[in-house]
Design an enzyme around this catalytic site. Structure first.
Site: not given
Ligand code: NAP
Ligand code: MG
Length: 501
Positions: A307, A404
């Site tokens: 992440c 992302e």
């Protein structure tokens, strides 16, 4: 059943995955109420690795009842903080003794290199449990010097108690299956909560094996329940459950928002550790011999499935070519292969779905005009491998720069002066991490103060420690895991006020 067991596989792991795995509820290993199971795959081959009991609403309900009973009535709530700390320390010792085995489980289920799992995932989890074991005896309230204006002359003794929040639901992702279980279980157990843990459908095995060690360590029944299953069913039921006091979630920002909605029913406490699109900024005055490999590992570690991956690389223009070529050269050297091969440095992505997502981003980037200096496509004919990729000719309007990707893909962009970089680095809906590479300490710390991110690394990347809080600004989350900050997520404060005669 399962895959043909290669002789390389650790014998205990071969044994573990050979039987359908049950779920842990109230200290017992049981099948799903529905009797259903689901497969977990080996991402290096795409073959089924093991079958796992598929938890659903009914199983979650049983697990929550067990956790509630253990919290309200069981021996857990009578234990001293010291006893809780010792159990956590014992769990850490057991996990450490099984480092090899957990390394294999993580590598097989997630795809990551065995050597990485043994050097990072398992020791970090062990350390987290030890760190949290230490906190169990140090969770303190305050005495409060109060001055109530409308009771002149009265004397009071006022103090606060820090109490465990209660039954906690924990939902974790597949990128660091064991470590995320540790980040969640450690503080919950140190503070005296009880837990229902739902691992990711792609990687349930290490959490189930950890459940066995939890029992071996001697935690009372019902304190830790592990219910594997799908997010849309088991996860959603846990997030919405009226008898769960708190939900802790790590995963996508999209699902994080669903968790918030689901939690509204009983206003359970929520903590979220979500996505990121972290800027990694290299200045011309950096030590490029460390900044170049550091920037490569910022994105390629764990195949970019972090992440906090340094996925937006900003380089000062006069050293741009050199840094990009250097990072591309690092990418070319990476040995991609099955996690169990001893020389593998990058394994497959976790799943076919993830492979499709990442390849979709690569296609989108290339069609929008980005150029791959290295990589740019799927690798190999079986398994879920993607080439480590460096994209140039990118800009902040592109999907590959904004969203992302969660794969080994970095987008590189030059910048001209230090003033320009801060707004560009902060131009993201995320705010999980950032890094700065420079020899100028004033510049480094000024940027650290102004970057809107939960973690800023200076001249390093991906440095984690149980003592260092981790979490997100903006849409990267709510709350901080690890460090003493995390204790706030698992305790609530009670104010007590006694009038003295
Ligand atoms: P995800 O869906 O957010 O999964 C994370 C966890 O949430 C899993 O245990 C998942 O169960 C569960 N879940 C899914 N839907 C749920 C729901 N409606 N209610 C409750 N729980 C639910 O992430 P993903 O689908 O695996 O990956 C998608 C993207 O998320 C990735 O490409 C990446 O961008 C991001 N991601 C971020 C992190 C992070 O550390 N911040 C980690 C993983 C993924 P299932 O496993 O059954 O889906
Ligand atoms: Mg999912």
């Amino acid at each position: 059943m399962g895959i043909a067991i290669s002789p390389q596989i650790h014998p205990q792991v071969a044994d573990f995955i050979d039987k359908p795995r049950k779920m842990l509820i109230n200290g017992k290993w049981q099948n799903a109420v529905s009797g259903k199971t689901f497969p977990t795959y080996n991402p290096a081959t795409g073959e089924v690795l093991a079958q796992v009991a598929e938890g659903d609403r009914d199983d979650i309900d049983q697990a929550v009842r067990a956790a509630r009973k253990a919290f309200d009535q069981g021996p857990w709530h009578r234990m001293t903080p010291s006893e809780r700390g010792r159990l956590l320390w014992k769990l850490a010792d057991l996990l450490e003794q099984h480092t090899e085995e957990f390394g294999y489980l993580e590598s097989l289920d997630n795809g990551k290199p065995l050597a990485v799992a043994k050097a990072a995932d398992v020791p970090l989890a062990v350390d987290l449990f030890r760190y949290m074991a230490g906190w169990a005896t140090k969770i303190e309230g305050n005495t409060l010097p109060i001055s109530v204006p409308y009771t002149p002359g009265a004397k009071y003794l006022a103090y606060t108690l820090r109490e465990p929040v209660g039954v906690v639901g924990q939902i974790i992702p597949w990128n660091f299956p064991l470590l995320m279980a540790a980040w969640k279980l450690g503080p919950a157990l140190a503070t005296g909560c009880t837990v229902v843990l739902k691992p990711a459908e792609q990687t349930p095995l290490s959490a189930l094996r950890l459940g066995e060690l939890v029992q071996e360590a001697g935690f009372p029944d019902g304190v830790v329940n592990v219910v594997p299953g799908y997010g849309e069913t088991a996860g959603a039921a846990l997030a919405a459950h009226p008898d769960v006091d708190k939900i802790a979630f790590t995963g996508s920002t999209e699902v994080g928002k669903l968790i918030v909605h689901a939690a509204a029913g009983n206003l359970k406490k929520v903590s979220l550790e979500l996505g990121g699109k972290s800027p990694n900024v290299v200045f011309k005055d950096a030590d490029l011999d460390t900044a170049i490999p550091g920037s490569a590992s910022a994105i390629f570690f764990n195949h970019g499935q972090c992440c906090c991956a340094g996925s937006r690389l900003y380089v000062e223009r006069s050293v741009y070519e050199r840094v990009i070529e250097g990072v591309a050269e690092e990418a070319r050297k990476i040995k991609v292969g099955s996690g169990l091969e001893p020389d593998t440095q990058m394994g497959p992505l976790v799943s076919e779905e993830q492979l499709r997502r990442v390849c979709g981003y690569l296609e989108a980037g290339l069609s929008e005009g980005a150029q791959a200096v290295v990589g740019g496509q799927k690798a190999g004919s079986k398994g879920y491998f993607v080439e480590p990729t460096v994209l140039v000719n990118t800009n902040e309007k592109m999907k590959v720069v904004k969203e992302e990707i969660f794969g080994p893909v970095v987008t590189a962009m030059p910048f001209d002066n230090p003033e320009e970089i801060l707004p560009r680095a902060n131009d993201s809906e995320y705010g999980l991490a950032a890094a700065v590479w420079t020899r100028d300490i004033s510049k480094a710390h000024q940027l650290a103060a102004n970057l809107r991110a939960g973690t800023v690394w200076i001249n390093c990347y991906n440095i984690f420690d149980a003592a260092m809080p981790f979490g997100g600004y903006k849409q990267s989350g709510w709350g901080r895991e690890m460090g003493h900050d995390v204790l706030n997520l698992y305790t609530q404060t009670k104010a007590v006020c006694a009038k003295l005669a």
